[in-house]
Design a protein around this motif. Structure first.
Motif, PDB file in Angstrom:
ATOM      1  N   GLU A   1       0.830  -1.202   0.000  1.00  0.00           N
ATOM      2  CA  GLU A   1       0.000   0.000   0.000  1.00  0.00           C
ATOM      3  C   GLU A   1       0.868   1.256   0.000  1.00  0.00           C
ATOM      4  N   ASP A   2       1.924   1.251   0.797  1.00  0.00           N
ATOM      5  CA  ASP A   2       2.807   2.417   0.845  1.00  0.00           C
ATOM      6  C   ASP A   2       3.512   2.644  -0.486  1.00  0.00           C
ATOM      7  N   GLU A   3       3.925   1.558  -1.152  1.00  0.00           N
ATOM      8  CA  GLU A   3       4.653   1.699  -2.421  1.00  0.00           C
ATOM      9  C   GLU A   3       3.770   2.265  -3.522  1.00  0.00           C
ATOM     10  N   ILE A   4       2.555   1.758  -3.643  1.00  0.00           N
ATOM     11  CA  ILE A   4       1.692   2.251  -4.726  1.00  0.00           C
ATOM     12  C   ILE A   4       1.205   3.674  -4.403  1.00  0.00           C
ATOM     13  N   THR A   5       1.008   3.963  -3.123  1.00  0.00           N
ATOM     14  CA  THR A   5       0.656   5.327  -2.729  1.00  0.00           C
ATOM     15  C   THR A   5       1.765   6.304  -3.097  1.00  0.00           C
ATOM     16  N   ALA A   6       3.026   5.898  -2.869  1.00  0.00           N
ATOM     17  CA  ALA A   6       4.166   6.754  -3.209  1.00  0.00           C
ATOM     18  C   ALA A   6       4.241   6.986  -4.717  1.00  0.00           C
ATOM     19  N   LYS A   7       3.975   5.955  -5.502  1.00  0.00           N
ATOM     20  CA  LYS A   7       3.996   6.108  -6.957  1.00  0.00           C
ATOM     21  C   LYS A   7       2.927   7.103  -7.414  1.00  0.00           C
ATOM     22  N   LEU A   8       1.743   6.957  -6.888  1.00  0.00           N
ATOM     23  CA  LEU A   8       0.652   7.848  -7.279  1.00  0.00           C
ATOM     24  C   LEU A   8       0.933   9.284  -6.840  1.00  0.00           C
ATOM     25  N   ARG A   9       1.468   9.463  -5.659  1.00  0.00           N
ATOM     26  CA  ARG A   9       1.796  10.821  -5.195  1.00  0.00           C
ATOM     27  C   ARG A   9       2.913  11.434  -6.039  1.00  0.00           C
ATOM     28  N   ALA A  10       3.885  10.617  -6.450  1.00  0.00           N
ATOM     29  CA  ALA A  10       4.971  11.121  -7.301  1.00  0.00           C
ATOM     30  C   ALA A  10       4.443  11.590  -8.651  1.00  0.00           C
ATOM     31  N   ALA A  11       3.329  11.007  -9.096  1.00  0.00           N
ATOM     32  CA  ALA A  11       2.707  11.419 -10.358  1.00  0.00           C
ATOM     33  C   ALA A  11       1.785  12.615 -10.189  1.00  0.00           C
ATOM     34  N   GLY A  12       1.626  13.087  -8.947  1.00  0.00           N
ATOM     35  CA  GLY A  12       0.852  14.294  -8.712  1.00  0.00           C
ATOM     36  C   GLY A  12      -0.564  14.072  -8.229  1.00  0.00           C
ATOM     37  N   PHE A  13      -0.821  12.907  -7.649  1.00  0.00           N
ATOM     38  CA  PHE A  13      -2.172  12.585  -7.191  1.00  0.00           C
ATOM     39  C   PHE A  13      -2.294  12.657  -5.674  1.00  0.00           C
ATOM     40  N   ALA A  14      -3.486  12.974  -5.223  1.00  0.00           N
ATOM     41  CA  ALA A  14      -3.903  12.697  -3.847  1.00  0.00           C
ATOM     42  C   ALA A  14      -4.535  11.307  -3.851  1.00  0.00           C
ATOM     43  N   VAL A  15      -4.255  10.488  -2.844  1.00  0.00           N
ATOM     44  CA  VAL A  15      -4.567   9.063  -2.921  1.00  0.00           C
ATOM     45  C   VAL A  15      -5.317   8.585  -1.682  1.00  0.00           C
ATOM     46  N   GLN A  16      -6.258   7.657  -1.905  1.00  0.00           N
ATOM     47  CA  GLN A  16      -6.841   6.906  -0.801  1.00  0.00           C
ATOM     48  C   GLN A  16      -7.122   5.487  -1.281  1.00  0.00           C
ATOM     49  N   ARG A  17      -7.017   4.552  -0.371  1.00  0.00           N
ATOM     50  CA  ARG A  17      -7.331   3.166  -0.714  1.00  0.00           C
ATOM     51  C   ARG A  17      -8.835   2.957  -0.638  1.00  0.00           C
ATOM     52  N   ALA A  18      -9.389   2.278  -1.639  1.00  0.00           N
ATOM     53  CA  ALA A  18     -10.813   1.965  -1.645  1.00  0.00           C
ATOM     54  C   ALA A  18     -11.101   0.862  -0.627  1.00  0.00           C
ATOM     55  N   HIS A  19     -12.330   0.831  -0.137  1.00  0.00           N
ATOM     56  CA  HIS A  19     -12.711  -0.180   0.854  1.00  0.00           C
ATOM     57  C   HIS A  19     -12.730  -1.583   0.251  1.00  0.00           C
ATOM     58  N   THR A  20     -13.081  -1.686  -1.023  1.00  0.00           N
ATOM     59  CA  THR A  20     -13.142  -2.989  -1.683  1.00  0.00           C
ATOM     60  C   THR A  20     -12.407  -2.929  -3.017  1.00  0.00           C
ATOM     61  N   ASN A  21     -11.901  -4.066  -3.440  1.00  0.00           N
ATOM     62  CA  ASN A  21     -11.212  -4.165  -4.719  1.00  0.00           C
ATOM     63  C   ASN A  21     -12.221  -4.273  -5.856  1.00  0.00           C
ATOM     64  N   ILE A  22     -11.842  -3.824  -7.047  1.00  0.00           N
ATOM     65  CA  ILE A  22     -12.642  -4.094  -8.234  1.00  0.00           C
ATOM     66  C   ILE A  22     -12.566  -5.592  -8.540  1.00  0.00           C
ATOM     67  N   GLY A  23     -13.693  -6.184  -8.893  1.00  0.00           N
ATOM     68  CA  GLY A  23     -13.698  -7.612  -9.206  1.00  0.00           C
ATOM     69  C   GLY A  23     -13.917  -8.480  -7.978  1.00  0.00           C
ATOM     70  N   HIS A  24     -13.616  -9.770  -8.121  1.00  0.00           N
ATOM     71  CA  HIS A  24     -14.000 -10.731  -7.085  1.00  0.00           C
ATOM     72  C   HIS A  24     -12.898 -11.052  -6.095  1.00  0.00           C
ATOM     73  N   ASN A  25     -11.651 -10.628  -6.363  1.00  0.00           N
ATOM     74  CA  ASN A  25     -10.520 -11.045  -5.527  1.00  0.00           C
ATOM     75  C   ASN A  25     -10.290 -10.035  -4.405  1.00  0.00           C
ATOM     76  N   ARG A  26     -10.740 -10.373  -3.222  1.00  0.00           N
ATOM     77  CA  ARG A  26     -10.665  -9.436  -2.092  1.00  0.00           C
ATOM     78  C   ARG A  26      -9.255  -9.309  -1.515  1.00  0.00           C
ATOM     79  N   TRP A  27      -8.315 -10.142  -1.983  1.00  0.00           N
ATOM     80  CA  TRP A  27      -6.950 -10.077  -1.472  1.00  0.00           C
ATOM     81  C   TRP A  27      -6.116  -9.042  -2.229  1.00  0.00           C
TER      82      TRP A  27
END
Length: 233
Positions: free
Chosen positions: A195-221
């Protein structure tokens, strides 16, 4: 990413049955629709694959752009959705040439794992450029470093049990173990991010970021993130 593009452009067996394939795309379409904030929105599905349920997504927005890198898949998309004037099919090169601040919603689902880290960085920067100030990026199905193939297997079996294709799922897992997909996954691997790594990537691209409560699709992991251009005060 080229090896994976070639794989998905071939006759592959990633889906264990037609029911599995159809449900997969129906659920993704349902989840994408949940992120559309306006019936006039311009939506970009980045590396969309076969997008079998795109008509449902298009009915919920003003325009749906299906961007697909595999030329064979792209040709099928053009033929399949030609009657729907709300759907446009484009290549990823076309996406790189899109007008600044022209898109309301970008969905990149189950794509980051196939991209080299620098490819993902470049894609995120371009998405940031084409998003409207009020727009958002939904980055879905991110694989976590501490969650291995066993969880993917269990997610598929649970999906099959709930929807009546468990036997096909079991047979399909055996086929996948002997398939080009398994060989490619072993040889090249898939990109995984905490979570920290992908958040850092998105912030480096100029985004404000939050993790969604559920994943897209059926794989909750796996994880989904919502990224927006930061508010200008």
């Amino acid at each position: 990413m080229d090896d994976w593009i070639d794989y998905y452009d071939s006759t592959h067996t990633i889906y264990v049955s037609r029911l599995h394939r159809d449900l997969h795309f129906q659920i993704i379409a349902r989840d994408i629709i949940g992120y559309i904030s306006s019936p006039d929105a311009v939506v970009l599905d980045y590396a969309c694959g076969e997008a079998l349920s795109a008509n449902q997504v298009a009915a919920a927005c003003g325009q749906l752009i299906l961007a697909e890198p595999a030329p064979g898949v792209r040709g099928r998309l053009i033929a399949r959705f030609a009657p729907n004037t709300r759907i446009r099919v484009r290549s990823l090169d076309d996406v790189r040439k899109m007008q600044d601040q022209s898109i309301d919603l970008v969905v990149m689902n189950s794509v980051a794992q196939y991209m080299a880290p620098d490819e993902l960085d470049a894609a995120l920067l371009n998405i940031r450029r084409i998003l409207k100030p009020s727009g958002k990026l939904v980055l879905g199905d991110i694989l976590q470093p501490n969650v291995g193939m066993f969880r993917d297997v269990m997610a598929l079996l649970g999906f099959g049990l709930r929807h009546g294709f468990l036997k096909d799922a079991l047979i399909g897992l055996i086929s996948t173990a002997l398939s080009d997909y398994r060989q490619l996954r072993t040889r090249i691997g898939l990109q995984r991010y905490s979570e920290d790594e992908i958040t850092a990537k998105l912030r480096a691209a100029g985004f404000a970021v939050q993790r969604a409560h559920t994943n897209i699709g059926h794989n909750r992991w796996r994880m989904t993130f919502i990224a927006r251009p930061p508010l200008v005060r």
